[in-house]
Design an enzyme around this catalytic site. Structure first.
Site, PDB file in Angstrom:
ATOM      1  N   ARG A  78       2.817   4.438   4.551  1.00  0.00           N
ATOM      2  CA  ARG A  78       2.435   4.901   5.887  1.00  0.00           C
ATOM      3  C   ARG A  78       3.393   4.275   6.886  1.00  0.00           C
ATOM      4  O   ARG A  78       3.714   3.099   6.779  1.00  0.00           O
ATOM      5  CB  ARG A  78       1.011   4.427   6.193  1.00  0.00           C
ATOM      6  CG  ARG A  78       0.028   5.522   6.496  1.00  0.00           C
ATOM      7  CD  ARG A  78      -1.384   5.004   6.450  1.00  0.00           C
ATOM      8  NE  ARG A  78      -1.721   4.144   7.585  1.00  0.00           N
ATOM      9  CZ  ARG A  78      -2.919   3.606   7.778  1.00  0.00           C
ATOM     10  NH1 ARG A  78      -3.888   3.841   6.908  1.00  0.00           N
ATOM     11  NH2 ARG A  78      -3.171   2.861   8.814  1.00  0.00           N
ATOM     12  N   ARG A 102       0.834  -1.216   0.000  1.00  0.00           N
ATOM     13  CA  ARG A 102       0.000   0.000   0.000  1.00  0.00           C
ATOM     14  C   ARG A 102       0.864   1.260   0.000  1.00  0.00           C
ATOM     15  O   ARG A 102       1.856   1.353   0.694  1.00  0.00           O
ATOM     16  CB  ARG A 102      -0.897  -0.004   1.239  1.00  0.00           C
ATOM     17  CG  ARG A 102      -1.725   1.266   1.381  1.00  0.00           C
ATOM     18  CD  ARG A 102      -2.967   1.038   2.177  1.00  0.00           C
ATOM     19  NE  ARG A 102      -2.725   1.023   3.612  1.00  0.00           N
ATOM     20  CZ  ARG A 102      -3.719   0.850   4.499  1.00  0.00           C
ATOM     21  NH1 ARG A 102      -4.955   0.672   4.096  1.00  0.00           N
ATOM     22  NH2 ARG A 102      -3.439   0.860   5.771  1.00  0.00           N
TER      23      ARG A 102
HETATM   24  P1  ADP Z   1      -6.225   0.044  10.310  1.00  0.00           P
HETATM   25  O1  ADP Z   1      -7.656  -0.388  10.434  1.00  0.00           O
HETATM   26  O2  ADP Z   1      -5.654  -0.193   8.958  1.00  0.00           O
HETATM   27  O3  ADP Z   1      -5.347  -0.427  11.443  1.00  0.00           O
HETATM   28  P2  ADP Z   1      -6.949   2.742  11.104  1.00  0.00           P
HETATM   29  O4  ADP Z   1      -6.801   3.864  10.187  1.00  0.00           O
HETATM   30  O5  ADP Z   1      -8.315   2.297  11.491  1.00  0.00           O
HETATM   31  O6  ADP Z   1      -6.094   1.596  10.436  1.00  0.00           O
HETATM   32  O7  ADP Z   1      -6.161   3.054  12.466  1.00  0.00           O
HETATM   33  C1  ADP Z   1      -4.805   3.425  12.490  1.00  0.00           C
HETATM   34  C2  ADP Z   1      -4.286   3.410  13.918  1.00  0.00           C
HETATM   35  O8  ADP Z   1      -5.020   4.363  14.721  1.00  0.00           O
HETATM   36  C3  ADP Z   1      -4.484   2.087  14.653  1.00  0.00           C
HETATM   37  O9  ADP Z   1      -3.444   1.172  14.388  1.00  0.00           O
HETATM   38  C4  ADP Z   1      -4.498   2.551  16.119  1.00  0.00           C
HETATM   39  O10 ADP Z   1      -3.198   2.800  16.592  1.00  0.00           O
HETATM   40  C5  ADP Z   1      -5.226   3.878  16.044  1.00  0.00           C
HETATM   41  N1  ADP Z   1      -6.688   3.696  16.263  1.00  0.00           N
HETATM   42  C6  ADP Z   1      -7.671   3.804  15.335  1.00  0.00           C
HETATM   43  N2  ADP Z   1      -8.879   3.549  15.877  1.00  0.00           N
HETATM   44  C7  ADP Z   1      -8.650   3.261  17.188  1.00  0.00           C
HETATM   45  C8  ADP Z   1      -9.480   2.885  18.287  1.00  0.00           C
HETATM   46  N3  ADP Z   1     -10.808   2.744  18.153  1.00  0.00           N
HETATM   47  N4  ADP Z   1      -8.892   2.664  19.491  1.00  0.00           N
HETATM   48  C9  ADP Z   1      -7.569   2.801  19.653  1.00  0.00           C
HETATM   49  N5  ADP Z   1      -6.721   3.137  18.663  1.00  0.00           N
HETATM   50  C10 ADP Z   1      -7.245   3.368  17.440  1.00  0.00           C
END
Ligand code: ADP
Ligand code: ZN
Length: 216
Positions: A160, A127
């Site tokens: 990323r 990605r």
């Molecule tokens: P992915 O689903 O690809 O891991 P996201 O964009 O949803 O990526 O999230 C990126 C990062 O943001 C996660 O790895 C985490 O560190 C943080 N994060 C996102 N949503 C949450 C959540 N609900 N609780 C805690 N950390 C979160």
């Protein structure tokens, strides 16, 4: 329509969220996007969140829950919303239940995008995102016309930080230990629907829409 999307990192939650929120005209609420927006702007929240995100860890529940509570209380959420990346822990799910009760709404469906690990790893390590407009590419599945350059804006394509393989494997571990238990949680509430996330995005979307038509 009130929807929660669950799935491992790179299962395609973001892509599905984009497709679905267009069909249903509801806001797409991604905690990951909110954090990345804050990191890009250099806010205090962004600084704090990045300490965890860059290491493949979850941002602490207190921080994440506060953000979601503020967001779901905004006017555009009154007719529905799609949560992408929240809840991610049982604590967050319980918090969300309380919040929804306060707001007087109920989740219609929890969609789990089920994808095998090897597919996730292949997707993530390939990605690339545009530094400027955030468009997403994949070196094999969706390459840009010129390597390293965004088709849409000419910006530079980068990986990323949390997509680097080592960090990704940590995120996957975090998913198994902290987020996967939510499948049982929503199964017990009889709200859970599983969808195969290993095929192409359009097909997955049409399957999700069929499920939503049944519950809606
Ligand atoms: P992915 O689903 O690809 O891991 P996201 O964009 O949803 O990526 O999230 C990126 C990062 O943001 C996660 O790895 C985490 O560190 C943080 N994060 C996102 N949503 C949450 C959540 N609900 N609780 C805690 N950390 C979160
Ligand atoms: Zn771009």
């Amino acid at each position: 329509m009130y929807i929660i999307l669950l799935g491992a990192p790179a299962a395609g939650k973001g892509t599905q969220a984009e497709l679905l929120t267009k069909s249903y005209a509801i806001p797409h609420i991604s905690t990951g996007d909110i954090f990345r927006g804050n990191i890009a702007q250099g806010t205090l929240l962004g600084l704090k969140a990045n300490e965890y995100i860059s290491r493949g860890l979850l941002v602490p529940d207190e921080i994440t829950e506060g953000i979601v509570a503020d967001r779901l209380r905004q006017d555009d959420c009154r007719k529905g919303f799609l949560l992408d990346g929240f809840p991610r822990t049982v604590h967050q799910a319980e918090f969300l239940d309380g919040l929804l009760k306060d707001l007087g709404v109920e989740i219609d469906a929890v969609i789990n995008i089920d994808t095998p690990d090897h597919v996730l790893i292949e997707r993530i390590t390939g990605r690339r995102v545009c530094e400027s407009c955030k468009a997403v590419y994949h070196v094999k599945a969706k390459p840009s016309r010129t390597e390293g350059v965004c088709d849409k804006c000419g910006g530079k394509l980068v990986q990323r930080e949390d997509d680097k393989e080592e960090t990704f494997l940590k995120r996957l571990k975090t998913y198994y230990s902290q987020t996967k238990p939510l499948l049982d949680y929503y199964e017990k509430e009889r709200k859970l629907f599983n969808v195969d996330g290993s095929t192409d995005a359009e097909l997955t979307a049409s399957r999700i829409i069929r499920i939503l038509e049944d519950v809606g």
